[in-house]
Scaffold this motif. Structure first.
Motif, PDB file in Angstrom:
ATOM      1  N   UNK A   1     -54.603  -1.059 -13.104  1.00  0.00           N
ATOM      2  CA  UNK A   1     -55.908  -0.589 -13.571  1.00  0.00           C
ATOM      3  C   UNK A   1     -56.992  -1.600 -13.243  1.00  0.00           C
ATOM      4  N   UNK A   2     -56.711  -2.867 -13.449  1.00  0.00           N
ATOM      5  CA  UNK A   2     -57.693  -3.901 -13.132  1.00  0.00           C
ATOM      6  C   UNK A   2     -57.997  -3.941 -11.642  1.00  0.00           C
ATOM      7  N   UNK A   3     -56.975  -3.720 -10.803  1.00  0.00           N
ATOM      8  CA  UNK A   3     -57.185  -3.675  -9.358  1.00  0.00           C
ATOM      9  C   UNK A   3     -58.093  -2.512  -8.982  1.00  0.00           C
ATOM     10  N   UNK A   4     -57.880  -1.366  -9.627  1.00  0.00           N
ATOM     11  CA  UNK A   4     -58.716  -0.197  -9.347  1.00  0.00           C
ATOM     12  C   UNK A   4     -60.169  -0.497  -9.670  1.00  0.00           C
ATOM     13  N   UNK A   5     -60.411  -1.101 -10.820  1.00  0.00           N
ATOM     14  CA  UNK A   5     -61.778  -1.409 -11.233  1.00  0.00           C
ATOM     15  C   UNK A   5     -62.436  -2.375 -10.251  1.00  0.00           C
ATOM     16  N   UNK A   6     -61.666  -3.315  -9.736  1.00  0.00           N
ATOM     17  CA  UNK A   6     -62.201  -4.306  -8.802  1.00  0.00           C
ATOM     18  C   UNK A   6     -62.642  -3.687  -7.481  1.00  0.00           C
ATOM     19  N   UNK A   7     -61.911  -2.652  -7.014  1.00  0.00           N
ATOM     20  CA  UNK A   7     -62.165  -2.145  -5.661  1.00  0.00           C
ATOM     21  C   UNK A   7     -62.855  -0.791  -5.612  1.00  0.00           C
ATOM     22  N   UNK A   8     -62.886  -0.015  -6.714  1.00  0.00           N
ATOM     23  CA  UNK A   8     -63.246   1.394  -6.584  1.00  0.00           C
ATOM     24  C   UNK A   8     -64.691   1.654  -6.180  1.00  0.00           C
ATOM     25  N   UNK A   9     -65.601   0.718  -6.415  1.00  0.00           N
ATOM     26  CA  UNK A   9     -66.989   0.961  -6.018  1.00  0.00           C
ATOM     27  C   UNK A   9     -67.179   0.854  -4.512  1.00  0.00           C
ATOM     28  N   UNK A  10     -66.321   0.076  -3.839  1.00  0.00           N
ATOM     29  CA  UNK A  10     -66.488  -0.151  -2.407  1.00  0.00           C
ATOM     30  C   UNK A  10     -65.366   0.435  -1.552  1.00  0.00           C
ATOM     31  N   UNK A  11     -64.191   0.606  -2.110  1.00  0.00           N
ATOM     32  CA  UNK A  11     -63.050   1.057  -1.321  1.00  0.00           C
ATOM     33  C   UNK A  11     -63.254   2.474  -0.795  1.00  0.00           C
ATOM     34  N   UNK A  12     -62.918   2.717   0.465  1.00  0.00           N
ATOM     35  CA  UNK A  12     -63.150   3.999   1.126  1.00  0.00           C
ATOM     36  C   UNK A  12     -62.509   5.156   0.387  1.00  0.00           C
ATOM     37  N   UNK A  13     -61.274   4.975  -0.109  1.00  0.00           N
ATOM     38  CA  UNK A  13     -60.539   6.063  -0.751  1.00  0.00           C
ATOM     39  C   UNK A  13     -61.222   6.516  -2.034  1.00  0.00           C
ATOM     40  N   UNK A  14     -61.612   5.570  -2.855  1.00  0.00           N
ATOM     41  CA  UNK A  14     -62.269   5.908  -4.120  1.00  0.00           C
ATOM     42  C   UNK A  14     -63.670   6.458  -3.884  1.00  0.00           C
ATOM     43  N   UNK A  15     -64.374   5.908  -2.887  1.00  0.00           N
ATOM     44  CA  UNK A  15     -65.716   6.409  -2.591  1.00  0.00           C
ATOM     45  C   UNK A  15     -65.676   7.873  -2.170  1.00  0.00           C
ATOM     46  N   UNK A  16     -64.741   8.199  -1.289  1.00  0.00           N
ATOM     47  CA  UNK A  16     -64.661   9.573  -0.802  1.00  0.00           C
ATOM     48  C   UNK A  16     -64.152  10.526  -1.883  1.00  0.00           C
ATOM     49  N   UNK A  17     -63.228  10.059  -2.725  1.00  0.00           N
ATOM     50  CA  UNK A  17     -62.761  10.932  -3.804  1.00  0.00           C
ATOM     51  C   UNK A  17     -63.893  11.214  -4.789  1.00  0.00           C
ATOM     52  N   UNK A  18     -64.724  10.191  -5.076  1.00  0.00           N
ATOM     53  CA  UNK A  18     -65.868  10.433  -5.957  1.00  0.00           C
ATOM     54  C   UNK A  18     -66.848  11.412  -5.334  1.00  0.00           C
ATOM     55  N   UNK A  19     -66.989  11.375  -4.014  1.00  0.00           N
ATOM     56  CA  UNK A  19     -67.877  12.329  -3.336  1.00  0.00           C
ATOM     57  C   UNK A  19     -67.369  13.757  -3.517  1.00  0.00           C
TER      58      UNK A  19
END
Length: 237
Positions: free
Chosen positions: A6-24
């Protein structure tokens, strides 16, 4: 999902391609839900919210959103961002029946041993006509150390996901694949390594290249092709 993940997700999700596209994708579907509702934007729940990235998308689009997670760490992280959050299991949501207009269950069901109970619980908290957006990893031929490291129980076929939702009393409106263009690369990498890839250590150029590929996919008619992830949009009967 454990505290470290969970901490890793929080660290990367604003910039990581996978999380960015899923949020889109989430933002697009949330806008569609808002446009479809004559009464406007109302109650929504993000099940398995982790760091609350998708809950923030709901709030940014005007929904009264609450985050639910089985991890106390995730709940604390959401609360620290001003997100209403509660500790709860996907099979036993701490919510009243029939009150939610929209539910997100993104990369949750594959972690639950009794996914039928989790799907039924999603249906329980939705009002009649209420909608759910589900995302799961697809195709057991892609099973690898990555799935084991993330604590997954299964990957889904289109038919398995459809059957699961329909058995819970949810009518599937749309079902589509995501990360279709990257599937060959994903399959090659995951079957050649015995460990889980660390998304936090992606080179910025690689991160941006992967983002551009998935952004391009939005424009192409490939959603019926095999991908890495399945999305489903359904509503309670």
């Amino acid at each position: 999902m454990d505290t470290i993940e969970i901490q890793r997700i929080v660290e990367v999700e604003d910039d990581n391609w996978w999380y960015r596209e899923r949020r889109a994708i989430v933002a697009k579907e949330v806008r569609r839900s808002a446009a479809d509702r004559a009464g406007g934007r109302e109650r929504a729940v993000d099940i398995g919210a982790a760091g609350g990235g998708n809950t923030r998308v709901l709030k940014d689009h005007g929904w009264r959103a609450v985050a639910i997670d089985s991890s106390e760490t995730a709940v604390d992280l959401c609360l620290s961002q001003g997100i209403d959050a509660y500790h709860g299991d996907a099979c036993f949501l701490p919510l009243a029946s029939g009150e939610q207009d929209l539910a997100l269950a993104l990369n949750v069901l594959e972690h639950v041993e009794d996914d039928r109970a989790a799907a039924a619980e999603i249906a329980r908290v939705l009002r009649p006509g209420g909608e759910v957006l589900v995302a799961v990893p697809c195709d057991m031929t892609l099973w690898s150390a990555h799935d084991v490291a993330l604590g997954r129980v299964r990957r889904y076929s289109r038919q398995a996901l459809t059957d699961l939702l329909e058995e819970a009393g949810l009518a599937v409106e749309r079902l589509w694949s995501w990360n279709v263009l990257l599937r060959p690369l994903v399959r090659l990498r995951r079957h050649r390594t015995a460990h889980c890839e660390d998304m936090a250590h992606l080179h910025p150029y690689m991160n941006e290249a992967l983002h551009l590929v998935t952004a391009l996919e939005r424009l192409l008619p490939v959603k019926s092709w095999p991908g890495v992830t399945l999305f489903a949009r359904a509503h309670r009967l």
